[in-house]
Design an enzyme around this catalytic site. Structure first.
Site, short mmCIF file in Angstrom:
data_model
loop_
_atom_site.label_atom_id
_atom_site.label_comp_id
_atom_site.label_asym_id
_atom_site.label_seq_id
_atom_site.Cartn_x
_atom_site.Cartn_y
_atom_site.Cartn_z
N HIS A 188 -9.13 -3.00 11.90
CA HIS A 188 -10.22 -3.22 10.28
C HIS A 188 -11.54 -2.51 10.14
O HIS A 188 -12.17 -2.53 9.57
CB HIS A 188 -10.28 -4.93 9.93
CG HIS A 188 -9.52 -6.15 9.85
ND1 HIS A 188 -8.24 -6.12 10.32
CD2 HIS A 188 -9.39 -6.16 8.39
CE1 HIS A 188 -7.80 -6.94 9.44
NE2 HIS A 188 -8.24 -7.31 8.46
N GLU A 211 1.11 -1.22 -0.13
CA GLU A 211 -0.21 -0.05 -0.28
C GLU A 211 0.91 1.01 -0.08
O GLU A 211 0.76 2.36 -0.54
CB GLU A 211 -0.72 0.07 1.25
CG GLU A 211 -1.96 -1.22 0.94
CD GLU A 211 -2.24 -2.29 1.60
OE1 GLU A 211 -1.04 -2.69 2.07
OE2 GLU A 211 -2.19 -3.42 1.40
C1 LIG Z 1 -1.91 -3.40 5.28
C2 LIG Z 1 -2.64 -4.37 4.81
N1 LIG Z 1 -3.66 -5.28 3.70
C3 LIG Z 1 -3.81 -5.74 3.45
C4 LIG Z 1 -4.82 -6.43 3.75
C5 LIG Z 1 -5.48 -7.67 3.40
N2 LIG Z 1 -5.49 -8.72 3.60
C6 LIG Z 1 -5.58 -9.14 4.97
S1 LIG Z 1 -4.74 -11.16 4.38
C7 LIG Z 1 -4.05 -10.77 2.86
C8 LIG Z 1 -2.75 -11.83 2.25
C9 LIG Z 1 -2.01 -11.83 3.38
O1 LIG Z 1 -1.31 -12.84 2.68
P1 LIG Z 1 -0.14 -13.86 2.96
O2 LIG Z 1 0.68 -13.04 3.79
O3 LIG Z 1 0.43 -14.56 2.45
O4 LIG Z 1 -0.46 -14.04 4.35
P2 LIG Z 1 -1.91 -15.81 4.15
O5 LIG Z 1 -3.50 -15.07 4.24
O6 LIG Z 1 -1.52 -16.61 2.94
O7 LIG Z 1 -1.70 -16.69 5.84
C10 LIG Z 1 -4.59 -9.55 2.11
C11 LIG Z 1 -4.08 -8.37 1.33
C12 LIG Z 1 -3.99 -6.44 5.27
N3 LIG Z 1 -4.38 -7.38 6.37
N4 LIG Z 1 -3.73 -5.31 5.50
#
Ligand SMILES: Cc1ncc(C[n+]2csc(CCOP(=O)(O)OP(=O)(O)O)c2C)c(N)n1
Ligand SMILES: [Mg+2]
Lengths: 332, 336
Positions: free
Chosen positions: A128, A59
């Protein structure tokens, strides 16, 4: 007039923008949230796949990237996600985007649209569920748009796309499914023009975004108790329609400002300060603010309710204000 | 799996039969706990966004089994397994997810913000990657306090694309801090495959220029995770700087509970049975004579009972009082 939800209304505008401007791009993940309305994005995505970008969890950079493209004349709609996820981008928004025009002596425009959703994501906890408009309002140079429903989002987003300023379009995380009568054809709602949603003689309720609905509910309850509440939907915080607020307060003599953001240094505080300065003579009682308590949001439903504005709290504040002042009938 | 990038940094502890069974028990507890959470979410007894780690249990179990109670651990939005493996009592985790006052955080934190200071879980975060630099601070505190504590942060492959991840790796290597970065690479960030977010497939390759000890293992093989992490831990204990362990794994369920997961094909049942870290350890342990089928059944029964007990405990716990929140904001309560 067709019934559309918030998500439909946004897509109407984005579709027109795609059609009118062959270089218009949409950037972001879950532009229409992760609720059931998210799926409405799919046909749009198929249709304009080459002009939709799904950035990684970066972001801080992609808000700036969108702004940089805008500086070069490119129109970009950048969805930054939930308001708390925009904080990593805050530095760019505050340091470069908001001030670019002023510090370039007016030579540089940044016509970027940054979209985020705010408000309680029930049970999501503080990271959130944020409504940081007070924070963003403290940055001169950006416009802040807070649509209260589907009809408003359609007209305001269209105006935002045409604006030459960096514009934050802030929708409510729980609002994408809310329906309204929304015309099919395109229209613009001008910035800085508040909407008088309900007329009344006794007290003015000022609100924006989802709180307009809550204020209208409160006005209904107040009417049952013989208190006439006027409800003003600000529609945009920047520019702010001060005249509409002052005119209403001149009529009612009482003001309750409602906001989902926190009390300290928040939207409600700014409106209250403005009216104290410019509308003091109209006031027959102290201004009341109904806003989020000054605490972090918790994941508990009990706390969410405890710390947030509600129709009941607005009714109590309005009755307090009206009761505290001299009754209009006695000529106070 | 993808080869070791550098020779073992330190000796891993030998695995005895009891430890193997304990790894199985931890994974089974996490699995049954989360399956129950999924049901409770559908029944609306658990509220909020819920991210389950079903399929990824080997990482939490293999890593946390070797940590001390005072080693600070951090996690992200998919944190239930890390909390349980680090020793958080099931009933207190369940009570937290159900928003009750006897939860780990008195019901204020919820699924994405689990904290258990008694067991060294200093925080989970709903902001992707948010705890990576915080964990760095724990590693600095250990050094300044002349302690051999090792800080561990769990994060997903999605967090690696956030700028502060790179800032943290740079700081950790520059200052030689005893932090172990444990990446659960499940190939997806929300609904998007890794290949659509970065050109670097392996997280261990992302950090390569910083010259830190790094390794990529099959994260569905708890023995491989345990062994690789053991080497890194021994070296980190001895103060030999930051390390990264990348565990290649698979998230079985949607990104969040309720995700219709239209963006990918589910693995065929038979294929998943081959890869399921719990079934793999069961098969391997029985074949190696570490434990028998009765012991496996007993592990499952005990875990099931513990989860049922956790739900009973949580259900009888009251919700937190509304006024509590305002009392918690500052260390010296009541400051305005
Ligand atoms: C700063 C931020 N941007 C976007 C999100 C929305 N979001 C929640 S989980 C996620 C992806 C996370 O992927 P990963 O780190 O691979 O973890 P996984 O869910 O695969 O365990 C996103 C983009 C967030 N929580 N925080
Ligand atoms: Mg992932």
């Amino acid at each position: 007039m067709p019934t559309k939800n918030y998500a439909d209304a946004m897509l109407d505008v984005l579709r027109t923008a795609m059609e009118e401007d062959p270089s218009f791009v949409v950037m972001g993940n879950e532009v229409l949230g992760i609720g059931p309305e998210g799926a409405q994005f799919e046909p749009f995505q198929r249709e304009y796949s080459e002009r939709i970008y799904f950035p990684p969890c970066s972001e801080a950079s992609f808000a700036a990237l969108a702004a940089g493209a805008a500086m070069c004349g490119q129109r970009v709609f950048a969805h930054l996600g939930l308001a708390p996820f925009t904080y990593p981008a805050f530095s760019s928004i505050a340091n470069e985007i908001a001030s670019a025009r002023t510090s370039s002596g007016g030579r540089l425009d940044v016509p970027v649209i940054m979209h985020m959703s705010h408000g309680l994501l029930h049970g999501g906890g503080g990271q959130h569920s944020e409504t940081p408009m007070g924070m963003y309002w403290n940055l001169p140079g950006i416009e802040i748009v807070m649509p209260s429903g589907a009809r408003e989002v359609k007209g305001l987003l269209r105006t935002a796309i045409r604006s030459d300023n960096p514009t934050l379009v802030v929708t409510h995380a729980f609002g994408y499914g809310a329906t309204d009568d929304v015309p099919d054809e395109d229209y613009e709602i001008p910035f800085g023009v508040a909407d008088l949603r309900r007329e009344g003689n006794d007290v003015t309720l000022v609100a924006c975004s989802a709180m307009v609905g809550v204020a209208l509910e409160a006005a209904e309850q107040l009417a049952a108790d013989g208190v006439g509440a006027e409800v003003i939907d600000l529609r945009t915080l920047v520019p702010l329609d001060e005249a509409a607020i002052l005119a209403s307060v001149a009529k009612t003599g009482h003001l309750v400002v409602v906001d989902e953001g926190r009390l300290r240094c928040g939207v409600a505080s700014e409106i209250a300060a403005t009216v104290s300065e410019r509308g003091f003579d109209s006031l027959r009682a102290p201004i009341a603010r109904v806003a989020r308590l000054d605490v972090p949001v918790s994941a508990s439903a009990i706390h969410e309710a405890h710390i947030s504005p509600s129709a009941e709290k607005i009714v109590a504040a309005a009755k307090g204000a009206v009761g505290a002042g001299a009754p209009a009938a006695s000529g106070g | 799996m993808s080869g070791r990038r550098q020779p073992p940094a330190g000796p891993a502890a030998e695995l005895d039969d009891g430890q193997a069974l304990a790894l199985l028990a931890t994974m089974r507890r996490i699995r049954l706990f989360e399956e129950r959470v999924a049901q409770l979410k559908r029944a609306d007894e658990v509220h909020g966004l819920i991210h389950l780690s079903i399929g990824q249990e080997a990482v939490a179990a293999g890593v946390c089994a070797q940590l001390r109670g005072d080693d600070p651990v951090y996690s992200g939005h998919r944190a239930h397994g890390h909390a349980i493996a680090k020793g958080a009592p099931l009933e207190r985790v369940m009570a937290e997810l159900m928003g009750r006052v006897d939860g780990l955080c008195s019901g204020l934190g919820g699924s994405m913000h689990l904290v258990d200071t008694e067991h060294g879980l200093l925080g989970a975060t709903g902001v992707v990657g948010g705890n990576v630099p915080i964990a760095l601070g724990s590693a600095l505190a250990a050094r300044l306090g002349d302690s051999d504590r090792v800080a561990v942060v769990f994060f997903g492959d999605g967090a690696v694309q956030a700028g502060h991840f790179n800032e943290s790796v740079n700081l950790a290597t520059l200052w030689g801090l005893s932090l172990i970065l444990v990446c659960e690479n499940n190939g997806f960030a929300e609904f998007t495959p890794r290949s659509a977010h970065t050109n670097i497939e392996r997280v261990s390759d992302v950090v390569a220029p910083y010259d830190l000890t790094r390794e990529t293992v099959d994260g569905n093989d708890v023995l491989a995770v345990r062994e690789a992490f053991g080497h890194l831990l021994a070296a980190a204990r001895a103060g030999r700087g930051p390390m990264l362990l990348e565990c290649l794994t698979h998230r079985v369920r949607g990104h969040y509970e309720g995700d219709p997961a239209r963006y990918r094909e589910a693995l065929a049942e038979e294929d998943w049975r081959e890869r399921d870290p719990i079934l793999r350890l069961e098969r391997h342990g029985v074949a190696a004579g570490w434990f028998d089928g009765d012991a496996v059944a007993a592990v499952e029964r005990d875990a099931g009972e513990a989860v049922s007990e956790a739900v009973r405990f949580a259900r009888q716990s009251p919700f937190p009082p509304a006024e509590l929140i305002a009392e918690l904001v500052y260390a010296d309560r009541g400051r305005g």
